[in-house]
Design a protein around this motif. Structure first.
Motif, PDB file in Angstrom:
ATOM      1  N   THR A  25       1.171  -1.208   0.223  1.00  0.00           N
ATOM      2  CA  THR A  25      -0.270  -0.113   0.370  1.00  0.00           C
ATOM      3  C   THR A  25       0.558   1.415  -0.015  1.00  0.00           C
ATOM      4  O   THR A  25       0.537   2.036  -0.497  1.00  0.00           O
ATOM      5  CB  THR A  25      -0.779   0.320   0.714  1.00  0.00           C
ATOM      6  OG1 THR A  25      -1.387  -1.419   1.434  1.00  0.00           O
ATOM      7  CG2 THR A  25      -1.201   1.593   1.405  1.00  0.00           C
ATOM      8  N   LEU A  26       1.662   0.949   0.904  1.00  0.00           N
ATOM      9  CA  LEU A  26       2.547   2.313   0.713  1.00  0.00           C
ATOM     10  C   LEU A  26       3.835   2.271  -0.590  1.00  0.00           C
ATOM     11  O   LEU A  26       4.703   3.052  -0.479  1.00  0.00           O
ATOM     12  CB  LEU A  26       3.775   2.734   2.388  1.00  0.00           C
ATOM     13  CG  LEU A  26       2.724   2.379   3.266  1.00  0.00           C
ATOM     14  CD1 LEU A  26       2.910   2.348   4.596  1.00  0.00           C
ATOM     15  CD2 LEU A  26       1.563   3.416   3.571  1.00  0.00           C
ATOM     16  N   SER A  27       4.076   1.201  -1.008  1.00  0.00           N
ATOM     17  CA  SER A  27       5.126   0.584  -2.432  1.00  0.00           C
ATOM     18  C   SER A  27       4.632   2.905  -3.424  1.00  0.00           C
ATOM     19  O   SER A  27       3.706   3.396  -2.855  1.00  0.00           O
ATOM     20  CB  SER A  27       5.184   0.590  -2.712  1.00  0.00           C
ATOM     21  OG  SER A  27       4.014   0.060  -3.354  1.00  0.00           O
ATOM     22  N   SER A  28       5.461   2.447  -3.978  1.00  0.00           N
ATOM     23  CA  SER A  28       5.435   3.485  -5.128  1.00  0.00           C
ATOM     24  C   SER A  28       3.933   3.719  -6.473  1.00  0.00           C
ATOM     25  O   SER A  28       4.061   2.744  -6.536  1.00  0.00           O
ATOM     26  CB  SER A  28       6.696   3.652  -5.988  1.00  0.00           C
ATOM     27  OG  SER A  28       6.573   4.746  -7.229  1.00  0.00           O
ATOM     28  N   VAL A  29       3.722   5.291  -6.201  1.00  0.00           N
ATOM     29  CA  VAL A  29       2.402   5.599  -6.900  1.00  0.00           C
ATOM     30  C   VAL A  29       2.975   6.059  -8.202  1.00  0.00           C
ATOM     31  O   VAL A  29       1.853   6.350  -9.575  1.00  0.00           O
ATOM     32  CB  VAL A  29       1.454   6.069  -6.251  1.00  0.00           C
ATOM     33  CG1 VAL A  29       1.146   4.935  -5.192  1.00  0.00           C
ATOM     34  CG2 VAL A  29       1.590   7.790  -6.123  1.00  0.00           C
TER      35      VAL A  29
ATOM     36  N   GLY B 106       0.413   6.051  12.708  1.00  0.00           N
ATOM     37  CA  GLY B 106       1.454   5.748  13.555  1.00  0.00           C
ATOM     38  C   GLY B 106       0.986   4.331  13.444  1.00  0.00           C
ATOM     39  O   GLY B 106       2.102   4.235  14.429  1.00  0.00           O
ATOM     40  N   LYS B 107       0.835   3.954  13.213  1.00  0.00           N
ATOM     41  CA  LYS B 107       0.826   2.642  13.064  1.00  0.00           C
ATOM     42  C   LYS B 107       0.608   1.417  11.636  1.00  0.00           C
ATOM     43  O   LYS B 107       1.878   1.390  11.922  1.00  0.00           O
ATOM     44  CB  LYS B 107      -0.983   1.728  13.725  1.00  0.00           C
ATOM     45  CG  LYS B 107      -0.929   2.399  14.971  1.00  0.00           C
ATOM     46  CD  LYS B 107      -2.623   2.275  15.468  1.00  0.00           C
ATOM     47  CE  LYS B 107      -2.984   2.808  16.676  1.00  0.00           C
ATOM     48  NZ  LYS B 107      -4.399   2.361  16.769  1.00  0.00           N
ATOM     49  N   ARG B 108       0.053   1.922  10.945  1.00  0.00           N
ATOM     50  CA  ARG B 108       0.394   0.495  10.030  1.00  0.00           C
ATOM     51  C   ARG B 108       0.640   1.931   8.274  1.00  0.00           C
ATOM     52  O   ARG B 108       0.798   1.483   7.688  1.00  0.00           O
ATOM     53  CB  ARG B 108      -0.137  -0.314   9.444  1.00  0.00           C
ATOM     54  CG  ARG B 108      -0.582  -1.202  10.509  1.00  0.00           C
ATOM     55  CD  ARG B 108      -1.644  -2.354  10.541  1.00  0.00           C
ATOM     56  NE  ARG B 108      -1.974  -3.490  10.964  1.00  0.00           N
ATOM     57  CZ  ARG B 108      -2.024  -4.300  10.215  1.00  0.00           C
ATOM     58  NH1 ARG B 108      -1.971  -4.943   8.948  1.00  0.00           N
ATOM     59  NH2 ARG B 108      -1.162  -5.261  10.972  1.00  0.00           N
ATOM     60  N   VAL B 109       0.246   3.129   8.952  1.00  0.00           N
ATOM     61  CA  VAL B 109       0.332   4.078   7.565  1.00  0.00           C
ATOM     62  C   VAL B 109       1.528   5.119   8.585  1.00  0.00           C
ATOM     63  O   VAL B 109       0.770   5.803   9.369  1.00  0.00           O
ATOM     64  CB  VAL B 109      -0.324   4.649   7.548  1.00  0.00           C
ATOM     65  CG1 VAL B 109      -0.687   5.484   5.949  1.00  0.00           C
ATOM     66  CG2 VAL B 109      -1.750   3.509   6.911  1.00  0.00           C
ATOM     67  N   ASN B 110       2.272   5.037   8.022  1.00  0.00           N
ATOM     68  CA  ASN B 110       4.220   6.300   8.498  1.00  0.00           C
ATOM     69  C   ASN B 110       3.863   7.936   8.153  1.00  0.00           C
ATOM     70  O   ASN B 110       4.709   8.160   7.929  1.00  0.00           O
ATOM     71  CB  ASN B 110       5.021   5.508   9.012  1.00  0.00           C
ATOM     72  CG  ASN B 110       5.796   4.915   7.115  1.00  0.00           C
ATOM     73  OD1 ASN B 110       5.286   5.190   6.509  1.00  0.00           O
ATOM     74  ND2 ASN B 110       6.537   4.010   7.538  1.00  0.00           N
ATOM     75  N   LYS B 111       3.456   7.913   6.359  1.00  0.00           N
ATOM     76  CA  LYS B 111       4.082   8.596   5.944  1.00  0.00           C
ATOM     77  C   LYS B 111       2.152   8.994   4.797  1.00  0.00           C
ATOM     78  O   LYS B 111       1.361   8.358   4.744  1.00  0.00           O
ATOM     79  CB  LYS B 111       4.630   8.523   4.377  1.00  0.00           C
ATOM     80  CG  LYS B 111       4.076   7.554   3.580  1.00  0.00           C
ATOM     81  CD  LYS B 111       5.489   7.310   2.702  1.00  0.00           C
ATOM     82  CE  LYS B 111       5.311   6.675   1.489  1.00  0.00           C
ATOM     83  NZ  LYS B 111       6.158   5.798   0.778  1.00  0.00           N
ATOM     84  N   PRO B 112       1.604  10.232   4.591  1.00  0.00           N
ATOM     85  CA  PRO B 112       0.892  10.441   2.879  1.00  0.00           C
ATOM     86  C   PRO B 112       0.859   9.532   2.565  1.00  0.00           C
ATOM     87  O   PRO B 112       1.891   9.181   1.908  1.00  0.00           O
ATOM     88  CB  PRO B 112       1.265  11.752   3.568  1.00  0.00           C
ATOM     89  CG  PRO B 112       1.820  12.578   4.101  1.00  0.00           C
ATOM     90  CD  PRO B 112       2.567  11.442   4.942  1.00  0.00           C
ATOM     91  N   VAL B 113      -0.247   8.612   2.694  1.00  0.00           N
ATOM     92  CA  VAL B 113      -0.480   8.430   1.172  1.00  0.00           C
ATOM     93  C   VAL B 113      -1.292   7.808   0.406  1.00  0.00           C
ATOM     94  O   VAL B 113      -2.937   8.352   0.606  1.00  0.00           O
ATOM     95  CB  VAL B 113      -0.152   6.831   1.252  1.00  0.00           C
ATOM     96  CG1 VAL B 113      -1.819   5.859   2.371  1.00  0.00           C
ATOM     97  CG2 VAL B 113       0.020   5.144   0.614  1.00  0.00           C
ATOM     98  N   ASN B 114      -0.543   7.951  -1.013  1.00  0.00           N
ATOM     99  CA  ASN B 114      -2.304   8.191  -2.390  1.00  0.00           C
ATOM    100  C   ASN B 114      -3.185   6.774  -1.904  1.00  0.00           C
ATOM    101  O   ASN B 114      -2.393   5.994  -2.774  1.00  0.00           O
ATOM    102  CB  ASN B 114      -1.819   8.661  -3.746  1.00  0.00           C
ATOM    103  CG  ASN B 114      -2.690   8.347  -4.392  1.00  0.00           C
ATOM    104  OD1 ASN B 114      -3.590   8.029  -4.490  1.00  0.00           O
ATOM    105  ND2 ASN B 114      -2.654   9.647  -5.409  1.00  0.00           N
ATOM    106  N   LEU B 115      -4.038   6.164  -1.753  1.00  0.00           N
ATOM    107  CA  LEU B 115      -4.528   5.226  -1.879  1.00  0.00           C
ATOM    108  C   LEU B 115      -5.280   5.446  -2.785  1.00  0.00           C
ATOM    109  O   LEU B 115      -6.675   6.422  -2.891  1.00  0.00           O
ATOM    110  CB  LEU B 115      -5.278   4.809  -0.379  1.00  0.00           C
ATOM    111  CG  LEU B 115      -6.062   4.167   0.053  1.00  0.00           C
ATOM    112  CD1 LEU B 115      -5.124   3.206   0.296  1.00  0.00           C
ATOM    113  CD2 LEU B 115      -7.163   3.243   1.342  1.00  0.00           C
ATOM    114  N   GLY B 116      -4.955   4.357  -4.202  1.00  0.00           N
ATOM    115  CA  GLY B 116      -5.983   4.114  -4.829  1.00  0.00           C
ATOM    116  C   GLY B 116      -7.113   2.980  -5.075  1.00  0.00           C
ATOM    117  O   GLY B 116      -6.059   2.699  -5.002  1.00  0.00           O
ATOM    118  N   ASN B 117      -8.100   2.635  -5.422  1.00  0.00           N
ATOM    119  CA  ASN B 117      -8.470   2.000  -6.066  1.00  0.00           C
ATOM    120  C   ASN B 117      -9.161   1.691  -7.817  1.00  0.00           C
ATOM    121  O   ASN B 117      -9.199   2.042  -7.844  1.00  0.00           O
ATOM    122  CB  ASN B 117      -9.916   1.431  -5.414  1.00  0.00           C
ATOM    123  CG  ASN B 117     -10.040   1.256  -3.538  1.00  0.00           C
ATOM    124  OD1 ASN B 117      -9.226   0.635  -2.890  1.00  0.00           O
ATOM    125  ND2 ASN B 117     -10.710   2.207  -3.125  1.00  0.00           N
ATOM    126  N   ALA B 118      -8.951  -0.150  -8.005  1.00  0.00           N
ATOM    127  CA  ALA B 118      -8.344   0.415  -9.650  1.00  0.00           C
ATOM    128  C   ALA B 118      -9.871  -0.123  -9.638  1.00  0.00           C
ATOM    129  O   ALA B 118     -10.375  -1.159  -9.384  1.00  0.00           O
ATOM    130  CB  ALA B 118      -7.755  -0.567 -10.048  1.00  0.00           C
TER     131      ALA B 118
END
Length: 167
Positions: free
Chosen positions: A33-37, A79-91
C-alpha cells in the motif's frame, strides 16, 4: 436448472488469462500500500494503472456501458500501519445497468495490495500471487467476460488497496 447465460460466461473464463493476470501482478515486485504510486514498472501505482488499463480494454466491447478509473484519496499517517501520507487508490470499473429503475449494485472485488510479514516493509519482493493476485485476476477476468453483456443492475469491479494495512 442452470441458467444458460451464466453457463456461457463460465465457459468463457480463460485459465490462460487468469495465469497471465497473476504473472503480470507478480511482476510489479511489490504492491505494498505504501509503495510507489509513480514508478511505471514497480509498486502499487503501476499495478493499479495496469488493472485500469485492462478494464479500459474491455470497455471497448461494452457499448459504452463500462467506465474505468482509479478512485483515490489521501490517507494520513496513523502511527501504526501508515507512516506517511499515502495516495490510496482503488482500480475500478463500473458496468452500468440497463434498467434505470433497477437500483441494485453488485460488487466484485479483490485486494490489490500485498506485503511481507513486516507490515511496514515497503521494499521487499512480495509476489502476492495468492494473496491476493488470484483474487484480482478473477475480478479482471469477470470484467472481461461480463463487460460484453447487458445486465439490468450495475456491476462494479474493483481492485482495492489498503487491505494489508488493515484499512
Amino acid at each position: 436448472v442452470r441458467d444458460p447465460a451464466i453457463q456461457q460466461m463460465v465457459v468463457e473464463i480463460s485459465a490462460d488469462s487468469l495465469q497471465q493476470h497473476i504473472s503480470t501482478l507478480v511482476s510489479f515486485g511489490t504492491r505494498h500500500t505504501l509503495s510507489s504510486v509513480t514508478d511505471p514498472k514497480r509498486g502499487i501505482g503501476a499495478a493499479r494503472e495496469w488493472v485500469v488499463k485492462k478494464f479500459r480494454e474491455f470497455a471497448k466491447n461494452s457499448n459504452g456501458r463500462l467506465t474505468a478509473f482509479v478512485d483515490t484519496t489521501t490517507l494520513l499517517p496513523d502511527g501504526k500501519r501508515v507512516n506517511k501520507p499515502v495516495n490510496l487508490g482503488n482500480a475500478m470499473a463500473i458496468l452500468k445497468g440497463t434498467d434505470a429503475s433497477d437500483k441494485r449494485i453488485f460488487l466484485i472485488s479483490g485486494h490489490l495490495d500485498n506485503r511481507v510479514s513486516d507490515v511496514m516493509n515497503i521494499n521487499a519482493e512480495t509476489p502476492g500471487a495468492n494473496d491476493d493476485g488470484s483474487g484480482v485476476a478473477a475480478v479482471i477476468e469477470c470484467a472481461r467476460v461480463m463487460s460484453r453483456r447487458a445486465f439490468p443492475a450495475t456491476i462494479i469491479f474493483v481492485a482495492v488497496s489498503g487491505e494489508e494495512q488493515g484499512l
